[in-house]
Scaffold this motif. Structure first.
Motif, PDB file in Angstrom:
ATOM      1  N   ALA A 195       0.852  -1.185   0.000  1.00 55.22           N
ATOM      2  CA  ALA A 195       0.000   0.000   0.000  1.00 55.22           C
ATOM      3  C   ALA A 195       0.886   1.233   0.000  1.00 55.22           C
ATOM      4  CB  ALA A 195      -0.915   0.021   1.216  1.00 55.22           C
ATOM      5  N   SER A 196       0.542   2.178  -0.852  1.00 53.88           N
ATOM      6  CA  SER A 196       1.239   3.456  -0.935  1.00 53.88           C
ATOM      7  C   SER A 196       0.348   4.518  -0.294  1.00 53.88           C
ATOM      8  CB  SER A 196       1.482   3.809  -2.407  1.00 53.88           C
ATOM      9  OG  SER A 196       1.766   5.188  -2.544  1.00 53.88           O
ATOM     10  N   LEU A 197       0.880   5.210   0.718  1.00 55.28           N
ATOM     11  CA  LEU A 197       0.093   6.259   1.364  1.00 55.28           C
ATOM     12  C   LEU A 197      -0.251   7.372   0.383  1.00 55.28           C
ATOM     13  CD1 LEU A 197       1.848   6.554   4.840  1.00 55.28           C
ATOM     14  CD2 LEU A 197       0.082   4.963   4.071  1.00 55.28           C
ATOM     15  N   THR A 198       0.658   7.670  -0.521  1.00 56.35           N
ATOM     16  CA  THR A 198       0.401   8.701  -1.522  1.00 56.35           C
ATOM     17  C   THR A 198      -0.774   8.321  -2.416  1.00 56.35           C
ATOM     18  OG1 THR A 198       2.712   9.375  -1.505  1.00 56.35           O
ATOM     19  CG2 THR A 198       1.431  10.012  -3.421  1.00 56.35           C
ATOM     20  N   GLU A 199      -0.828   7.060  -2.833  1.00 59.39           N
ATOM     21  CA  GLU A 199      -1.948   6.620  -3.670  1.00 59.39           C
ATOM     22  C   GLU A 199      -3.253   6.610  -2.895  1.00 59.39           C
ATOM     23  OE1 GLU A 199      -1.359   3.062  -5.925  1.00 59.39           O
ATOM     24  OE2 GLU A 199       0.650   3.682  -6.531  1.00 59.39           O
ATOM     25  N   LEU A 200      -3.213   6.146  -1.648  1.00 58.20           N
ATOM     26  CA  LEU A 200      -4.425   6.147  -0.837  1.00 58.20           C
ATOM     27  C   LEU A 200      -4.958   7.563  -0.632  1.00 58.20           C
ATOM     28  CD1 LEU A 200      -3.511   3.525   1.915  1.00 58.20           C
ATOM     29  CD2 LEU A 200      -5.187   3.256   0.076  1.00 58.20           C
ATOM     30  N   ALA A 201      -4.040   8.491  -0.371  1.00 53.32           N
ATOM     31  CA  ALA A 201      -4.435   9.880  -0.102  1.00 53.32           C
ATOM     32  C   ALA A 201      -4.803  10.638  -1.362  1.00 53.32           C
ATOM     33  CB  ALA A 201      -3.290  10.602   0.616  1.00 53.32           C
ATOM     34  N   GLY A 202      -4.257  10.226  -2.487  1.00 53.76           N
ATOM     35  CA  GLY A 202      -4.512  10.933  -3.738  1.00 53.76           C
ATOM     36  C   GLY A 202      -3.472  11.983  -4.073  1.00 53.76           C
ATOM     37  N   SER A 203      -2.605  12.301  -3.105  1.00 52.08           N
ATOM     38  CA  SER A 203      -1.534  13.261  -3.377  1.00 52.08           C
ATOM     39  C   SER A 203      -0.471  13.164  -2.294  1.00 52.08           C
ATOM     40  CB  SER A 203      -2.075  14.700  -3.412  1.00 52.08           C
ATOM     41  OG  SER A 203      -2.423  15.138  -2.105  1.00 52.08           O
ATOM     42  N   VAL A 204       0.734  13.586  -2.640  1.00 50.69           N
ATOM     43  CA  VAL A 204       1.828  13.624  -1.670  1.00 50.69           C
ATOM     44  C   VAL A 204       1.481  14.585  -0.546  1.00 50.69           C
ATOM     45  CG1 VAL A 204       4.242  14.288  -1.320  1.00 50.69           C
ATOM     46  CG2 VAL A 204       3.591  13.000  -3.360  1.00 50.69           C
ATOM     47  N   ASP A 205       0.921  15.750  -0.904  1.00 50.20           N
ATOM     48  CA  ASP A 205       0.599  16.760   0.101  1.00 50.20           C
ATOM     49  C   ASP A 205      -0.374  16.230   1.147  1.00 50.20           C
ATOM     50  OD1 ASP A 205       2.275  18.621  -1.076  1.00 50.20           O
ATOM     51  OD2 ASP A 205       0.672  19.541  -2.256  1.00 50.20           O
ATOM     52  N   ASP A 206      -1.425  15.544   0.701  1.00 44.57           N
ATOM     53  CA  ASP A 206      -2.405  15.018   1.653  1.00 44.57           C
ATOM     54  C   ASP A 206      -1.812  13.889   2.484  1.00 44.57           C
ATOM     55  OD1 ASP A 206      -4.874  14.996   2.959  1.00 44.57           O
ATOM     56  OD2 ASP A 206      -5.699  13.491   1.581  1.00 44.57           O
ATOM     57  N   ALA A 207      -1.001  13.036   1.859  1.00 44.66           N
ATOM     58  CA  ALA A 207      -0.358  11.948   2.602  1.00 44.66           C
ATOM     59  C   ALA A 207       0.551  12.506   3.696  1.00 44.66           C
ATOM     60  CB  ALA A 207       0.434  11.054   1.655  1.00 44.66           C
TER      61      ALA A 207
END
Length: 78
Positions: free
Chosen positions: A44-56
């Motif tokens: 699982a990638s936190l960036t993918e789950l969040a939809g963006s690096v900033d949100d992650a």
């Protein structure tokens, strides 16, 4: 085994602790901020789950909990 890293990439597999763990265990879960190389197990990638690096980066606790919940469903017997 659950292992994680900020960015999982080819260097992670070749020379870091996570790469060593991947070679020792048949079933591995990788949770990382981002994933830039294939993982041999579930990931699982936190960036993918969040939809963006900033949100992650702004809400890592939220995305780590989400990744953990997804991982738990992955390994739970059906």
């Amino acid at each position: 085994v659950i292992t994680g890293e900020e960015r999982f990439d080819f260097q992670s597999r070749a020379g870091k602790v996570v790469g060593h763990v991947l070679g020792l265990h048949p079933r591995v879960i990788v949770i990382a901020g981002s994933i830039a190389a294939p993982t041999p197990g579930w990931s699982a990638s936190l960036t993918e789950l969040a939809g963006s690096v900033d949100d992650a980066m702004a809400h890592p606790d939220r995305w780590l909990r989400e990744a953990g919940a997804l991982a738990a469903r992955e390994v739970s017997p059906s």
